[in-house]
Design a protein around this motif. Structure first.
Motif, PDB file in Angstrom:
ATOM      1  N   PHE A  72       0.814  -1.208   0.000  1.00 28.02           N
ATOM      2  CA  PHE A  72       0.000   0.000   0.000  1.00 28.02           C
ATOM      3  C   PHE A  72       0.855   1.268   0.000  1.00 28.02           C
ATOM      4  CE2 PHE A  72      -2.466  -3.416   1.820  1.00 28.02           C
ATOM      5  CZ  PHE A  72      -3.716  -3.250   1.236  1.00 28.02           C
ATOM      6  N   ILE A  73       0.584   2.128  -0.964  1.00 29.91           N
ATOM      7  CA  ILE A  73       1.194   3.453  -1.007  1.00 29.91           C
ATOM      8  C   ILE A  73       0.113   4.456  -1.382  1.00 29.91           C
ATOM      9  CG2 ILE A  73       3.533   2.671  -1.555  1.00 29.91           C
ATOM     10  CD1 ILE A  73       3.002   3.256  -4.479  1.00 29.91           C
ATOM     11  N   ALA A  74       0.414   5.729  -1.172  1.00 28.42           N
ATOM     12  CA  ALA A  74      -0.575   6.779  -1.444  1.00 28.42           C
ATOM     13  C   ALA A  74      -0.918   6.821  -2.933  1.00 28.42           C
ATOM     14  CB  ALA A  74      -0.045   8.127  -0.990  1.00 28.42           C
ATOM     15  N   ASP A  97      10.122   4.670   2.004  1.00 25.87           N
ATOM     16  CA  ASP A  97       9.688   5.932   2.610  1.00 25.87           C
ATOM     17  C   ASP A  97       8.239   6.235   2.240  1.00 25.87           C
ATOM     18  OD1 ASP A  97      12.127   6.342   3.819  1.00 25.87           O
ATOM     19  OD2 ASP A  97      12.899   7.662   2.243  1.00 25.87           O
ATOM     20  N   LYS A  98       7.874   5.991   0.977  1.00 26.51           N
ATOM     21  CA  LYS A  98       6.499   6.229   0.536  1.00 26.51           C
ATOM     22  C   LYS A  98       5.533   5.277   1.235  1.00 26.51           C
ATOM     23  CE  LYS A  98       7.775   7.973  -4.060  1.00 26.51           C
ATOM     24  NZ  LYS A  98       7.720   7.732  -5.528  1.00 26.51           N
ATOM     25  N   ARG A  99       5.950   4.035   1.410  1.00 30.96           N
ATOM     26  CA  ARG A  99       5.088   3.059   2.073  1.00 30.96           C
ATOM     27  C   ARG A  99       4.883   3.421   3.546  1.00 30.96           C
ATOM     28  NH1 ARG A  99       7.252  -2.898   1.944  1.00 30.96           N
ATOM     29  NH2 ARG A  99       8.453  -2.125   3.717  1.00 30.96           N
ATOM     30  N   ARG A 100       5.968   3.846   4.213  1.00 25.84           N
ATOM     31  CA  ARG A 100       5.852   4.246   5.618  1.00 25.84           C
ATOM     32  C   ARG A 100       4.959   5.482   5.755  1.00 25.84           C
ATOM     33  NH1 ARG A 100      11.339   2.149   6.224  1.00 25.84           N
ATOM     34  NH2 ARG A 100      12.182   4.032   5.269  1.00 25.84           N
ATOM     35  N   LYS A 104       1.491   5.832   8.014  1.00 24.05           N
ATOM     36  CA  LYS A 104       1.257   6.845   9.051  1.00 24.05           C
ATOM     37  C   LYS A 104      -0.035   7.612   8.817  1.00 24.05           C
ATOM     38  CE  LYS A 104       6.135   7.626  10.216  1.00 24.05           C
ATOM     39  NZ  LYS A 104       7.263   8.600  10.203  1.00 24.05           N
ATOM     40  N   THR A 105      -0.324   7.932   7.557  1.00 21.83           N
ATOM     41  CA  THR A 105      -1.513   8.728   7.232  1.00 21.83           C
ATOM     42  C   THR A 105      -2.722   7.861   6.904  1.00 21.83           C
ATOM     43  OG1 THR A 105      -0.857   8.851   4.897  1.00 21.83           O
ATOM     44  CG2 THR A 105      -0.083  10.608   6.362  1.00 21.83           C
ATOM     45  N   LYS A 106      -2.500   6.540   6.850  1.00 18.16           N
ATOM     46  CA  LYS A 106      -3.565   5.592   6.492  1.00 18.16           C
ATOM     47  C   LYS A 106      -4.221   5.981   5.168  1.00 18.16           C
ATOM     48  CE  LYS A 106      -4.541   4.430  11.315  1.00 18.16           C
ATOM     49  NZ  LYS A 106      -3.667   3.244  11.254  1.00 18.16           N
ATOM     50  N   SER A 107      -3.377   6.358   4.214  1.00 24.18           N
ATOM     51  CA  SER A 107      -3.865   6.786   2.909  1.00 24.18           C
ATOM     52  C   SER A 107      -3.488   5.821   1.800  1.00 24.18           C
ATOM     53  CB  SER A 107      -3.278   8.170   2.571  1.00 24.18           C
ATOM     54  OG  SER A 107      -1.857   8.105   2.515  1.00 24.18           O
ATOM     55  N   GLY A 108      -3.003   4.636   2.163  1.00 21.01           N
ATOM     56  CA  GLY A 108      -2.486   3.702   1.175  1.00 21.01           C
ATOM     57  C   GLY A 108      -3.547   3.056   0.308  1.00 21.01           C
ATOM     58  N   LYS A 109      -3.210   2.889  -0.954  1.00 19.32           N
ATOM     59  CA  LYS A 109      -4.020   2.160  -1.913  1.00 19.32           C
ATOM     60  C   LYS A 109      -3.197   0.975  -2.408  1.00 19.32           C
ATOM     61  CE  LYS A 109      -7.317   5.301  -1.938  1.00 19.32           C
ATOM     62  NZ  LYS A 109      -8.690   5.014  -1.441  1.00 19.32           N
ATOM     63  N   PRO A 110      -3.847  -0.174  -2.680  1.00 13.22           N
ATOM     64  CA  PRO A 110      -3.085  -1.377  -3.069  1.00 13.22           C
ATOM     65  C   PRO A 110      -2.423  -1.243  -4.427  1.00 13.22           C
ATOM     66  CG  PRO A 110      -5.439  -1.742  -3.342  1.00 13.22           C
ATOM     67  CD  PRO A 110      -5.306  -0.415  -2.640  1.00 13.22           C
ATOM     68  N   ILE A 111      -1.276  -1.888  -4.539  1.00 12.05           N
ATOM     69  CA  ILE A 111      -0.554  -1.925  -5.814  1.00 12.05           C
ATOM     70  C   ILE A 111       0.280  -3.209  -5.853  1.00 12.05           C
ATOM     71  CG2 ILE A 111       1.432  -0.631  -4.914  1.00 12.05           C
ATOM     72  CD1 ILE A 111       1.699   0.617  -7.729  1.00 12.05           C
ATOM     73  N   PRO A 112       0.285  -3.917  -6.984  1.00  7.38           N
ATOM     74  CA  PRO A 112       1.138  -5.115  -7.108  1.00  7.38           C
ATOM     75  C   PRO A 112       2.594  -4.711  -7.338  1.00  7.38           C
ATOM     76  CG  PRO A 112      -0.070  -4.748  -9.143  1.00  7.38           C
ATOM     77  CD  PRO A 112      -0.564  -3.714  -8.176  1.00  7.38           C
ATOM     78  N   LEU A 113       3.507  -5.505  -6.802  1.00  8.37           N
ATOM     79  CA  LEU A 113       4.926  -5.170  -6.905  1.00  8.37           C
ATOM     80  C   LEU A 113       5.759  -6.345  -7.374  1.00  8.37           C
ATOM     81  CD1 LEU A 113       3.900  -3.532  -4.054  1.00  8.37           C
ATOM     82  CD2 LEU A 113       6.190  -2.657  -4.370  1.00  8.37           C
ATOM     83  N   GLU A 114       6.890  -6.004  -7.971  1.00  7.61           N
ATOM     84  CA  GLU A 114       7.939  -6.975  -8.228  1.00  7.61           C
ATOM     85  C   GLU A 114       9.249  -6.394  -7.708  1.00  7.61           C
ATOM     86  OE1 GLU A 114       7.894  -7.655 -12.445  1.00  7.61           O
ATOM     87  OE2 GLU A 114       8.898  -5.753 -12.908  1.00  7.61           O
TER      88      GLU A 114
END
Length: 213
Positions: A72-74, A97-100, A104-114
């Motif tokens: 999850f990232i913004a 840093d973006k994930r953290r 903290k802001t609980k603003s994350g949206k899901p994204i697939p990663l490699e």
């Protein structure tokens, strides 16, 4: 007796499998057989001066690649998209840093990663779970289940220590901390329950039944 003959005699006693190579296990067994358990523990604590165990030693200096279904990232950083985000050693700290920040802001949206070619020494405990633990469970039908009549092959012992890790910490630092804390402990009688490996990390069955909740 000639000192060389004494040395050969001791070598033969220690070399239990007669392969003309002394292993750490053979030396430890010989010392403990002679009643030198404390010396054995102290010696091997000093020999493993970097605080690393065999798993860490086997992967040190290597790079790893693995895929993650979602993190999850913004939204402004790319969260919420179906496009796979590639994380490498060049951008991993920026991504973390973006994930953290999203946590903290609980603003994350899901994204697939490699994750591609990440140095083992940079891997967090969460990376170890994704790269090693989940992969080892990939062929299991359901977590912690055995087929009818199947005997469990799991090794069991009385656990003396329970250790809970931090997802956002470097794995090799965790291993060093545990090794230093238990330096001098009798290896044959010391068992650690490290939740990274001991707790079921296979969520595939839960996802198939409950989905996103």
């Amino acid at each position: 007796m000639d000192p060389k003959d004494v040395a050969r005699k001791i070598f033969a006693e220690v070399d239990l499998n007669d392969d003309v190579v002394l292993s750490a296990d053979e030396l430890r067994a010989w010392l403990e057989c002679k009643g030198e358990e404390r010396l054995s523990n102290a010696l091997f604590a000093q020999l493993d001066t970097d605080g690393d165990g065999p798993f860490v030693k086997a992967h040190t200096g290597t790079t790893k690649s693995w895929d993650v279904v979602k993190e999850f990232i913004a939204e402004e950083d790319g969260g919420g998209k179906d496009t796979v985000l590639t994380v490498t050693s060049d951008n991993i700290e920026i991504y973390r840093d973006k994930r953290r920040a999203a946590e903290k802001t609980k603003s994350g949206k899901p994204i697939p990663l490699e994750y591609r070619d990440i140095p083992f020494e940079q891997m967090y405990t969460t990376d170890i779970v994704e790269c090693f633990v989940r992969r080892s469970l990939a062929n299991r039908q359901r977590p912690h289940e055995l087929r009818s009549g199947e005997e469990s092959s799991c090794w069991r012992a009385d656990v003396l220590y329970f250790i809970s890790h931090a997802w956002g910490s470097i794995f090799v630092d965790l291993v060093k901390s545990v090794t230093w804390a238990l330096a001098g402990a009798a290896q044959a009688d010391t068992y650690v329950w490290l939740d990274t490996f001991a707790i079921n990390q296979d969520d595939t069955y839960g996802w198939s039944v409950f989905g996103d909740g």
